[in-house]
Design a protein around this motif. Structure first.
Motif, PDB file in Angstrom:
ATOM      1  N   LEU A 156       0.773  -1.324  -0.171  1.00  0.00           N
ATOM      2  CA  LEU A 156       0.012   0.131  -0.004  1.00  0.00           C
ATOM      3  C   LEU A 156       1.075   1.279   0.087  1.00  0.00           C
ATOM      4  O   LEU A 156       1.663   1.436   0.860  1.00  0.00           O
ATOM      5  N   TYR A 157       0.529   2.103  -1.112  1.00  0.00           N
ATOM      6  CA  TYR A 157       1.442   3.263  -1.057  1.00  0.00           C
ATOM      7  C   TYR A 157       0.590   4.432  -1.340  1.00  0.00           C
ATOM      8  O   TYR A 157      -0.708   4.285  -1.967  1.00  0.00           O
ATOM      9  N   ILE A 158       0.694   5.596  -0.809  1.00  0.00           N
ATOM     10  CA  ILE A 158       0.088   6.940  -1.006  1.00  0.00           C
ATOM     11  C   ILE A 158       0.849   7.821  -1.448  1.00  0.00           C
ATOM     12  O   ILE A 158       2.069   8.194  -0.873  1.00  0.00           O
ATOM     13  N   ARG A 159       0.542   8.676  -2.471  1.00  0.00           N
ATOM     14  CA  ARG A 159       1.510   9.729  -3.133  1.00  0.00           C
ATOM     15  C   ARG A 159       2.939   9.580  -2.960  1.00  0.00           C
ATOM     16  O   ARG A 159       3.812  10.330  -2.824  1.00  0.00           O
ATOM     17  N   GLY A 160       3.420   8.150  -3.681  1.00  0.00           N
ATOM     18  CA  GLY A 160       4.828   8.110  -3.759  1.00  0.00           C
ATOM     19  C   GLY A 160       5.359   7.614  -2.821  1.00  0.00           C
ATOM     20  O   GLY A 160       6.582   7.348  -2.803  1.00  0.00           O
ATOM     21  N   GLY A 161       4.825   7.602  -1.480  1.00  0.00           N
ATOM     22  CA  GLY A 161       5.722   7.099  -0.415  1.00  0.00           C
ATOM     23  C   GLY A 161       5.948   5.355  -0.437  1.00  0.00           C
ATOM     24  O   GLY A 161       5.399   4.891  -1.156  1.00  0.00           O
ATOM     25  N   TYR A 185      12.621  -0.991  -4.391  1.00  0.00           N
ATOM     26  CA  TYR A 185      11.216  -0.516  -4.336  1.00  0.00           C
ATOM     27  C   TYR A 185      10.778   0.856  -4.869  1.00  0.00           C
ATOM     28  O   TYR A 185       9.732   0.925  -5.487  1.00  0.00           O
ATOM     29  N   SER A 186      11.675   1.808  -4.747  1.00  0.00           N
ATOM     30  CA  SER A 186      11.316   3.162  -4.750  1.00  0.00           C
ATOM     31  C   SER A 186      11.083   3.457  -6.449  1.00  0.00           C
ATOM     32  O   SER A 186      10.188   4.333  -6.947  1.00  0.00           O
ATOM     33  N   LEU A 187      11.766   2.988  -7.524  1.00  0.00           N
ATOM     34  CA  LEU A 187      11.626   3.243  -8.615  1.00  0.00           C
ATOM     35  C   LEU A 187      10.405   2.710  -9.428  1.00  0.00           C
ATOM     36  O   LEU A 187      10.172   3.223 -10.657  1.00  0.00           O
ATOM     37  N   ARG A 188       9.289   2.266  -8.926  1.00  0.00           N
ATOM     38  CA  ARG A 188       8.252   2.054  -9.723  1.00  0.00           C
ATOM     39  C   ARG A 188       7.133   2.790  -9.198  1.00  0.00           C
ATOM     40  O   ARG A 188       5.991   2.575  -9.352  1.00  0.00           O
ATOM     41  N   ARG A 242       4.651   4.305 -15.023  1.00  0.00           N
ATOM     42  CA  ARG A 242       5.290   4.405 -13.589  1.00  0.00           C
ATOM     43  C   ARG A 242       6.541   4.986 -14.217  1.00  0.00           C
ATOM     44  O   ARG A 242       6.846   5.333 -15.349  1.00  0.00           O
ATOM     45  N   THR A 243       7.551   5.563 -12.998  1.00  0.00           N
ATOM     46  CA  THR A 243       8.793   5.959 -13.278  1.00  0.00           C
ATOM     47  C   THR A 243       9.748   5.248 -14.059  1.00  0.00           C
ATOM     48  O   THR A 243      10.763   5.756 -14.542  1.00  0.00           O
ATOM     49  N   THR A 244       9.680   4.000 -14.146  1.00  0.00           N
ATOM     50  CA  THR A 244      10.304   3.006 -14.944  1.00  0.00           C
ATOM     51  C   THR A 244      10.207   3.322 -16.632  1.00  0.00           C
ATOM     52  O   THR A 244      10.874   2.613 -17.408  1.00  0.00           O
ATOM     53  N   SER A 293     -11.797  -9.479 -15.135  1.00  0.00           N
ATOM     54  CA  SER A 293     -10.846  -8.745 -14.727  1.00  0.00           C
ATOM     55  C   SER A 293      -9.679  -8.785 -15.821  1.00  0.00           C
ATOM     56  O   SER A 293      -9.416  -9.695 -16.566  1.00  0.00           O
ATOM     57  N   ASN A 294      -8.789  -7.515 -16.103  1.00  0.00           N
ATOM     58  CA  ASN A 294      -7.846  -7.287 -17.031  1.00  0.00           C
ATOM     59  C   ASN A 294      -8.531  -7.989 -18.409  1.00  0.00           C
ATOM     60  O   ASN A 294      -7.952  -8.729 -19.181  1.00  0.00           O
ATOM     61  N   ILE A 295      -9.543  -7.476 -19.062  1.00  0.00           N
ATOM     62  CA  ILE A 295     -10.239  -7.639 -20.144  1.00  0.00           C
ATOM     63  C   ILE A 295      -9.426  -7.971 -21.259  1.00  0.00           C
ATOM     64  O   ILE A 295      -9.566  -9.057 -22.002  1.00  0.00           O
ATOM     65  N   PHE A 296      -8.817  -6.908 -21.505  1.00  0.00           N
ATOM     66  CA  PHE A 296      -7.997  -7.103 -22.982  1.00  0.00           C
ATOM     67  C   PHE A 296      -6.773  -7.418 -22.667  1.00  0.00           C
ATOM     68  O   PHE A 296      -5.644  -7.112 -23.617  1.00  0.00           O
ATOM     69  N   ASP A 297      -6.439  -8.231 -21.632  1.00  0.00           N
ATOM     70  CA  ASP A 297      -5.198  -9.036 -21.267  1.00  0.00           C
ATOM     71  C   ASP A 297      -3.814  -8.184 -21.450  1.00  0.00           C
ATOM     72  O   ASP A 297      -2.898  -8.474 -22.163  1.00  0.00           O
ATOM     73  N   ALA A 298      -3.829  -7.160 -20.621  1.00  0.00           N
ATOM     74  CA  ALA A 298      -2.744  -6.338 -20.693  1.00  0.00           C
ATOM     75  C   ALA A 298      -1.673  -7.183 -19.876  1.00  0.00           C
ATOM     76  O   ALA A 298      -1.713  -7.734 -19.013  1.00  0.00           O
ATOM     77  N   ASP A 299      -0.347  -6.756 -20.306  1.00  0.00           N
ATOM     78  CA  ASP A 299       0.879  -7.589 -19.890  1.00  0.00           C
ATOM     79  C   ASP A 299       1.563  -6.369 -19.071  1.00  0.00           C
ATOM     80  O   ASP A 299       2.004  -5.429 -19.500  1.00  0.00           O
ATOM     81  N   TYR A 300       1.464  -6.528 -17.737  1.00  0.00           N
ATOM     82  CA  TYR A 300       2.085  -5.514 -16.693  1.00  0.00           C
ATOM     83  C   TYR A 300       2.567  -6.142 -15.418  1.00  0.00           C
ATOM     84  O   TYR A 300       2.171  -7.389 -15.081  1.00  0.00           O
ATOM     85  N   ILE A 301       3.462  -5.382 -14.823  1.00  0.00           N
ATOM     86  CA  ILE A 301       3.834  -5.635 -13.498  1.00  0.00           C
ATOM     87  C   ILE A 301       3.649  -4.442 -12.760  1.00  0.00           C
ATOM     88  O   ILE A 301       3.935  -3.311 -12.880  1.00  0.00           O
ATOM     89  N   GLU A 302       3.230  -4.676 -11.351  1.00  0.00           N
ATOM     90  CA  GLU A 302       2.932  -3.784 -10.457  1.00  0.00           C
ATOM     91  C   GLU A 302       4.041  -3.673  -9.513  1.00  0.00           C
ATOM     92  O   GLU A 302       4.412  -2.590  -8.905  1.00  0.00           O
TER      93      GLU A 302
END
Length: 606
Positions: free
Chosen positions: A89-94, A518-521, A550-552, A577-586
């Motif tokens: 859980l992150y808020i405002r980039g923390g 951690y911070s770069l995402r 993301r900042t990456t 969920s993810n109806i259009f099959d997006a490829d991503y990393i959180e």
């Protein structure tokens, strides 16, 4: 892509404006924000606060709190799979250690690591609303509210009802829960039992999670005493959650427990709310699932606390004050056996001037840590009612976070702690404006945060495989957030459109290009939209769109949707969920699930 969908949203608003009819006052207008000592109606608060109402939860196409909070601009939930097994859980980039989670005002921080914050999130069936307080909140909640706080407010009663829910879908998902309400002459009870399981959408991504919850109110006809008890257990394959080593086959089990007793004393001008609680988190992690002797971490953290919060109303305004004390114990084969004593004293006062159009609320928190000594967090909130529907506000404040035990002492083949770490510090400022009517709500906020000694895991160069906990240099973070909600009717049926945008910029990359684990995402641009419609009598549709950059440099678009058909006491649901099959990393190295679907059946016994 972001501009296209912003234009699309504006076109939708314009179209529905032509078809809209007058509707009654919305539920949110009368919500009293309870996450602070001074209880204030939502429209009167001089901070950036988002309220996720029970109606929002129904229309969210989300099946757990982690999925739900992803739809709030400025909140970054970085998941490592489905089912809410592991999410940060992150808020405002923390960082994930810098946001405090509360359950009915009970602080759920974990001294081992903020990775466990979302382990305490309750099932959505027992949640009345969620209060999201953004910005520095240390003077209200203490040191873990570095960038904000989230208060989950549970339901008061369910009026002698029982509901049973069964869901099945992609990846062998099988979910079931029962929620019951019992009303007696002098007591009331809410009981929830649930389990969610999956075979996993990739190698070693299976999970088996259980939720147990009990809320009871005794002696409700006199001095009511409220008891809350919760137990959440997570068992999940953790492939590539923390490493990319192909020889590892990671696995984790967590248990989060809470028991608390609260009562409220009320006089004409005085309210006092004392509370005692015990919170436990247990964490077992294996680098090789089928070879426990190779590398095994086992941690048990206990927090025992007592607090009393009060408010007093006088001719000079409302004074809020409180004190809480707690003792923390940790037993760990990696972090050692340690303990910490904490004391917090809070004081704030709300002045109302200019015929109650101007409010000024100064406050301060004084905190003592047995291992980091005394610290103070002053702050100030100011608000001005330009019109009855339009309010301008601003706030400033100091905020602070002491290192977790993981930051200080952890060690594994790729990570090492640092016992010489200094606490994190920041000075934050915010200016905002919000407009609230029964049909339309909007808010715009600009914020700035100047932080020192932020803690992150870094390595000196890309040839090194070990990340070390380090106090990095001064970091400036600034950004803006915009939220809006439009409610209308078509053929007498309620419809709603919600959207939000958040922009964040910091100079962390300029100061250390070898960062970070951690911070770069961090989310640089975030856009969310939810359209909830009801065109037929018994059927409701919800479409959710999320855009992230993301900042990456990674960008992705994710579409979710749900369909709810109500027939007497039964509900049939389809959630995609993810109806259009997006490829991503959180987060980390874990790809998110491909497109998937969940079919549900809920029956309400009366």
């Amino acid at each position: 892509m972001l501009k296209k969908f912003s234009l699309f949203t504006a076109m939708i608003i314009a179209f529905f404006q032509l078809n809209a009819q007058e509707i009654p006052q919305q539920e949110l207008d009368s919500v009293v924000v309870t996450g602070t000592r001074i209880d204030l109606p939502f429209r009167e608060n001089s901070r950036t606060i988002n309220i996720v109402t029970s109606e929002d939860i129904k229309n969210s196409a989300a099946v757990n709190v982690a999925d739900l909070l992803q739809q709030v601009a400025g909140v970054d939930i970085r998941r490592r799979g489905t089912g809410g097994s592991q999410a940060d859980l992150y808020i405002r980039g923390g960082g994930f250690d810098q946001t405090l989670l509360l359950i009915d005002g009970i602080k759920m921080d974990d001294a081992q690591t903020g990775h466990h914050t979302m382990n305490a999130a309750l099932p959505i069936e027992v949640i009345e609303r969620i209060e999201i307080i953004k910005g520095p909140a240390a003077r209200v909640f203490g040191q873990n509210a570095f960038t904000g706080a989230i208060n989950i407010v549970t339901k008061k009663s369910l009026n002698n009802t029982v509901s049973a829910n069964l869901e099945a879908g992609s990846f062998g998902q099988l979910n079931g829960n029962v929620t019951a309400g019992v009303e007696k002459e002098n007591s009331s009870h809410i009981i929830h039992v649930g389990r969610v399981t999956s075979e996993g959408y990739r190698n070693n991504s299976d999970y088996d999670n259980s939720n147990y919850y009990l809320k009871s109110t005794f002696n409700k006809n006199a001095q009511a005493i409220e008891m809350t008890a919760a137990f959440m257990e997570r068992k999940f394959g953790a492939e590539n959650f923390y490493t990319t080593n192909p020889t590892f086959n990671e696995y984790e089990e967590t248990q989060n427990s809470l028991i608390a007793f609260t009562t409220t004393f009320r006089k004409e001008k005085l309210k006092i709310q004392p509370r005692v609680y015990w919170k436990r988190n247990q964490d077992m992690f294996l680098l090789r699932r089928n070879e426990p002797s190779f590398f095994r971490n086992f941690h048990v953290t206990d927090k025992i606390g007592a607090e009393a919060n009060a408010s007093y109303t006088s001719k000079l305004g409302i004074t809020g004050f409180g004190v809480d004390v707690s003792k923390i114990y940790i037993r760990s084969n990696n972090l050692g056996n340690r303990n910490r004593f904490m004391t917090n004293v809070f004081l704030e006062h709300k002045f109302s001037l200019a015929d109650n159009r101007l409010d000024i609320t100064p406050g301060v928190a004084l905190t003592y840590f047995s291992d980091f000594k005394f610290h103070a967090f002053p702050g100030l909130d100011i608000g001005f009612d330009i019109t009855p529907d339009l309010k301008a506000y601003g706030n400033i404040g100091y905020t602070y976070r002491i290192p977790t035990y993981t930051d200080l002492f952890y060690s594994d083949p790729v990570t090492t702690g640092n016992p010489d770490l200094e606490p994190e510090e920041a000075f934050a400022q915010e200016l905002g404006i919000k407009y609230i009517t029964p049909k339309f709500r909007a808010s715009l906020a600009f914020f700035n945060r100047d932080a020192q000694n932020l803690i992150d895991y870094v390595r000196p160069n890309t040839n090194e495989s070990v990340f070390s906990a380090t106090n990095i240099a001064e970091v400036n973070t600034k950004g803006l957030e915009f939220d809006a909600s439009y409610n209308f009717k078509i053929n007498g049926k309620n419809q709603s459109l919600n959207f939000g945008y958040a922009y964040l910029d910091d100079n962390i990359l300029d100061q250390n290009e070898e960062l970070s684990r951690y911070s770069l995402r961090t989310l640089k641009h975030q856009y969310t939209t939810r359209l909830s419609t009801q065109l037929l009598k018994n059927m409701r549709q919800n479409i959710v769109y999320k855009y992230a950059e993301r900042t990456t440099g990674q960008t992705y678009n994710v579409w979710d949707a749900s369909l709810v058909y109500t027939l007497s006491q039964m509900e049939l649901t389809i959630t995609a969920s993810n109806i259009f099959d997006a490829d991503y990393i959180e987060s980390g190295f874990t790809p998110m699930p491909p497109s998937n679907v969940l079919f549900g059946l809920r029956y309400n016994f009366k």
